[in-house]
Design a protein around this motif. Structure first.
Motif, PDB file in Angstrom:
ATOM      1  N   LEU A   1      -0.249  -4.187   0.089  1.00 49.92           N
ATOM      2  CA  LEU A   1      -1.262  -5.171  -0.298  1.00 49.92           C
ATOM      3  C   LEU A   1      -2.538  -4.531  -0.844  1.00 49.92           C
ATOM      4  CD1 LEU A   1      -0.984  -7.784   2.599  1.00 49.92           C
ATOM      5  CD2 LEU A   1       0.026  -7.880   0.322  1.00 49.92           C
ATOM      6  N   SER A   2      -2.669  -3.231  -0.698  1.00 50.89           N
ATOM      7  CA  SER A   2      -3.856  -2.541  -1.228  1.00 50.89           C
ATOM      8  C   SER A   2      -3.854  -2.526  -2.745  1.00 50.89           C
ATOM      9  CB  SER A   2      -3.914  -1.100  -0.705  1.00 50.89           C
ATOM     10  OG  SER A   2      -2.887  -0.316  -1.315  1.00 50.89           O
ATOM     11  N   GLU A   3      -2.675  -2.671  -3.356  1.00 48.87           N
ATOM     12  CA  GLU A   3      -2.530  -2.657  -4.819  1.00 48.87           C
ATOM     13  C   GLU A   3      -3.017  -1.341  -5.427  1.00 48.87           C
ATOM     14  OE1 GLU A   3      -3.153  -7.409  -5.679  1.00 48.87           O
ATOM     15  OE2 GLU A   3      -4.924  -6.152  -5.445  1.00 48.87           O
ATOM     16  N   GLU A   4      -3.003  -0.298  -4.617  1.00 49.35           N
ATOM     17  CA  GLU A   4      -3.427   1.026  -5.070  1.00 49.35           C
ATOM     18  C   GLU A   4      -2.529   1.518  -6.201  1.00 49.35           C
ATOM     19  OE1 GLU A   4      -5.845   4.639  -4.459  1.00 49.35           O
ATOM     20  OE2 GLU A   4      -6.041   2.522  -3.925  1.00 49.35           O
ATOM     21  N   THR A   5      -3.111   2.274  -7.130  1.00 47.35           N
ATOM     22  CA  THR A   5      -2.327   2.877  -8.197  1.00 47.35           C
ATOM     23  C   THR A   5      -1.226   3.761  -7.591  1.00 47.35           C
ATOM     24  OG1 THR A   5      -4.262   2.905  -9.649  1.00 47.35           O
ATOM     25  CG2 THR A   5      -2.431   4.330 -10.265  1.00 47.35           C
ATOM     26  N   ASP A   6      -0.010   3.609  -8.079  1.00 47.84           N
ATOM     27  CA  ASP A   6       1.154   4.379  -7.613  1.00 47.84           C
ATOM     28  C   ASP A   6       1.524   4.087  -6.162  1.00 47.84           C
ATOM     29  OD1 ASP A   6       1.422   5.632 -10.087  1.00 47.84           O
ATOM     30  OD2 ASP A   6       0.112   7.303  -9.528  1.00 47.84           O
ATOM     31  N   ILE A   7       1.109   2.935  -5.638  1.00 47.48           N
ATOM     32  CA  ILE A   7       1.438   2.617  -4.250  1.00 47.48           C
ATOM     33  C   ILE A   7       2.950   2.531  -4.060  1.00 47.48           C
ATOM     34  CG2 ILE A   7       1.213   0.120  -4.658  1.00 47.48           C
ATOM     35  CD1 ILE A   7       0.510   2.075  -1.391  1.00 47.48           C
ATOM     36  N   GLU A   8       3.667   2.064  -5.083  1.00 49.02           N
ATOM     37  CA  GLU A   8       5.122   1.940  -4.960  1.00 49.02           C
ATOM     38  C   GLU A   8       5.792   3.300  -4.753  1.00 49.02           C
ATOM     39  OE1 GLU A   8       3.757  -1.578  -7.458  1.00 49.02           O
ATOM     40  OE2 GLU A   8       3.398   0.582  -7.450  1.00 49.02           O
ATOM     41  N   LEU A   9       5.357   4.299  -5.516  1.00 52.94           N
ATOM     42  CA  LEU A   9       5.945   5.626  -5.361  1.00 52.94           C
ATOM     43  C   LEU A   9       5.604   6.236  -4.009  1.00 52.94           C
ATOM     44  CD1 LEU A   9       5.684   7.442  -8.822  1.00 52.94           C
ATOM     45  CD2 LEU A   9       7.737   6.679  -7.613  1.00 52.94           C
ATOM     46  N   MET A  10       4.379   6.002  -3.543  1.00 54.89           N
ATOM     47  CA  MET A  10       3.986   6.499  -2.220  1.00 54.89           C
ATOM     48  C   MET A  10       4.864   5.887  -1.137  1.00 54.89           C
ATOM     49  SD  MET A  10      -0.156   6.841  -1.965  1.00 54.89           S
ATOM     50  CE  MET A  10      -0.670   5.503  -3.018  1.00 54.89           C
ATOM     51  N   LEU A  11       5.054   4.578  -1.228  1.00 52.17           N
ATOM     52  CA  LEU A  11       5.884   3.891  -0.243  1.00 52.17           C
ATOM     53  C   LEU A  11       7.340   4.323  -0.346  1.00 52.17           C
ATOM     54  CD1 LEU A  11       4.387   0.287  -0.559  1.00 52.17           C
ATOM     55  CD2 LEU A  11       4.219   1.789   1.430  1.00 52.17           C
ATOM     56  N   TYR A  12       7.820   4.490  -1.564  1.00 55.87           N
ATOM     57  CA  TYR A  12       9.214   4.895  -1.758  1.00 55.87           C
ATOM     58  C   TYR A  12       9.471   6.272  -1.148  1.00 55.87           C
ATOM     59  CZ  TYR A  12      13.481   6.457  -4.039  1.00 55.87           C
ATOM     60  OH  TYR A  12      14.741   6.954  -4.274  1.00 55.87           O
ATOM     61  N   ARG A  13       8.562   7.219  -1.410  1.00 55.02           N
ATOM     62  CA  ARG A  13       8.737   8.565  -0.857  1.00 55.02           C
ATOM     63  C   ARG A  13       8.661   8.547   0.665  1.00 55.02           C
ATOM     64  NH1 ARG A  13       5.762  10.374  -5.768  1.00 55.02           N
ATOM     65  NH2 ARG A  13       3.791   9.973  -4.687  1.00 55.02           N
ATOM     66  N   PHE A  14       7.772   7.708   1.210  1.00 57.90           N
ATOM     67  CA  PHE A  14       7.655   7.589   2.662  1.00 57.90           C
ATOM     68  C   PHE A  14       8.948   7.022   3.257  1.00 57.90           C
ATOM     69  CE2 PHE A  14       6.742   5.078   6.449  1.00 57.90           C
ATOM     70  CZ  PHE A  14       6.031   5.969   7.233  1.00 57.90           C
ATOM     71  N   ILE A  15       9.465   5.961   2.644  1.00 58.91           N
ATOM     72  CA  ILE A  15      10.685   5.336   3.149  1.00 58.91           C
ATOM     73  C   ILE A  15      11.864   6.300   3.087  1.00 58.91           C
ATOM     74  CG2 ILE A  15      12.385   3.513   2.710  1.00 58.91           C
ATOM     75  CD1 ILE A  15      10.055   1.743   1.792  1.00 58.91           C
ATOM     76  N   ARG A  16      12.000   7.016   1.971  1.00 62.05           N
ATOM     77  CA  ARG A  16      13.102   7.975   1.849  1.00 62.05           C
ATOM     78  C   ARG A  16      13.046   9.023   2.952  1.00 62.05           C
ATOM     79  NH1 ARG A  16      16.671   8.142  -2.631  1.00 62.05           N
ATOM     80  NH2 ARG A  16      17.589   9.745  -1.318  1.00 62.05           N
ATOM     81  N   ARG A  17      11.856   9.566   3.184  1.00 62.78           N
ATOM     82  CA  ARG A  17      11.732  10.598   4.217  1.00 62.78           C
ATOM     83  C   ARG A  17      11.943   9.999   5.602  1.00 62.78           C
ATOM     84  NH1 ARG A  17       6.607  13.988   6.358  1.00 62.78           N
ATOM     85  NH2 ARG A  17       7.801  15.449   7.618  1.00 62.78           N
ATOM     86  N   LEU A  18      11.427   8.787   5.809  1.00 57.19           N
ATOM     87  CA  LEU A  18      11.572   8.120   7.106  1.00 57.19           C
ATOM     88  C   LEU A  18      13.042   7.896   7.446  1.00 57.19           C
ATOM     89  CD1 LEU A  18      10.070   6.525   9.448  1.00 57.19           C
ATOM     90  CD2 LEU A  18      10.491   4.487   8.055  1.00 57.19           C
ATOM     91  N   LEU A  19      13.795   7.380   6.489  1.00 56.18           N
ATOM     92  CA  LEU A  19      15.198   7.060   6.736  1.00 56.18           C
ATOM     93  C   LEU A  19      16.081   8.304   6.797  1.00 56.18           C
ATOM     94  CD1 LEU A  19      15.663   3.880   4.490  1.00 56.18           C
ATOM     95  CD2 LEU A  19      15.115   4.010   6.927  1.00 56.18           C
ATOM     96  N   ASP A  20      15.667   9.357   6.112  1.00 52.74           N
ATOM     97  CA  ASP A  20      16.478  10.580   6.078  1.00 52.74           C
ATOM     98  C   ASP A  20      16.176  11.537   7.229  1.00 52.74           C
ATOM     99  OD1 ASP A  20      17.601   9.570   3.792  1.00 52.74           O
ATOM    100  OD2 ASP A  20      16.441  10.819   2.412  1.00 52.74           O
ATOM    101  N   SER A  21      15.101  11.251   8.002  1.00 47.43           N
ATOM    102  CA  SER A  21      14.691  12.165   9.071  1.00 47.43           C
ATOM    103  C   SER A  21      15.243  11.717  10.419  1.00 47.43           C
ATOM    104  CB  SER A  21      13.163  12.239   9.154  1.00 47.43           C
ATOM    105  OG  SER A  21      12.609  12.744   7.952  1.00 47.43           O
TER     106      SER A  21
END
Length: 254
Positions: free
Chosen positions: A78-98
């Motif tokens: 909801l912050s609508e920060e620039t590149d927020i989607e990529l930040m979230l995507y990288r976080f989710i990938r690492r979260l699920l893979d760890s």
């Protein structure tokens, strides 16, 4: 280079995550359809929102997160920060893979940035509870314009449903052009095609205001002035607690 485009909703973003997992795609960028600019030699792929796939991703993420961080991704989104989607995507990938928790790994720039954004979004949501001002219209609806720095409206609706359960009201985000209307039973998202209020400061046309509304606003201004101690006036401190961007919505600051 894979550029993924989606409809801008949180469910749409989660659908993108599912799509990338399914087809083993590492996106160069993920952006809202409205913000996408064609890039030469770039492969653009549009991913439609799929609520079932989004729910599967959300469920998988919830299993890996501590209870205090269950809403972390949504709040940061909801912050609508620039590149927020990529930040979230990288976080989710690492979260699920760890096989271990990464939520407090602040050496990871994505984790640190998401936590900072979460805090900013919730601070803005708290301000909404303080600085929302309603105007009563002739049809008995209480209207409040807002223009928050972040898209926090989904987080404050529950408060207003509980606080003003016996009144019909409409809270409208002028910046994002949508709002929530409460009809005494439920609050539904609405987009107004015709507006009887200013899209700059949210003031309702006087022809649509309830007869006593102007009088009530005058009384509120008089009360504000009566409790104001001029000798202790501190504009710098006032702006820290009441940012200037809210003033145009506050009758007492007119």
């Amino acid at each position: 280079m894979a550029y993924i485009v989606y409809d801008g909703s949180f469910e749409g973003f989660l659908s993108v995550v599912f799509h990338c997992y399914q087809y083993k795609i590492t996106p160069s960028d993920i952006c809202k359809d409205a913000n996408f600019q064609d890039i030469l030699f770039a492969d653009k792929e549009t991913v439609a929102t799929d609520e079932q796939r989004a729910a599967r991703v959300w469920k998988a993420v919830q299993k890996k997160l501590h209870k205090r961080n269950k809403q972390l991704l949504f709040k940061a989104f909801l912050s609508e920060e620039t590149d927020i989607e990529l930040m979230l995507y990288r976080f989710i990938r690492r979260l699920l893979d760890s096989n271990f928790s990464i939520e407090t790994d602040y050496g990871d720039t994505n984790v640190l940035q998401l936590k900072k954004l979460e805090r900013k979004v919730m601070q803005e949501a708290a301000r909404m509870l303080q600085f929302v001002r309603f105007q009563e219209t002739k049809d008995g609806i209480f209207f409040a314009p807002i223009e928050p720095a972040y898209d926090v409206l989904p987080f404050v609706i529950r408060h207003f449903k509980n606080r003003f359960a016996d009144q019909q009201w409409l809270i409208y985000d002028l910046k994002r052009d949508y709002g929530f209307f409460y009809d005494l039973k439920k609050a539904e998202e609405v987009v107004l095609s015709e507006k009887s209020f200013s899209t700059t400061d949210g003031k309702v046309d006087s022809n649509f205001l309830e007869e006593d509304e102007v009088a009530y606003q005058t009384l509120w201004k008089d009360y504000f002035n009566s409790i104001n101690i001029k000798a202790r006036k501190n504009l710098k401190l006032q702006r820290q607690h009441m940012p200037r961007r809210y003033w145009k919505f506050l009758p007492e600051k007119q």
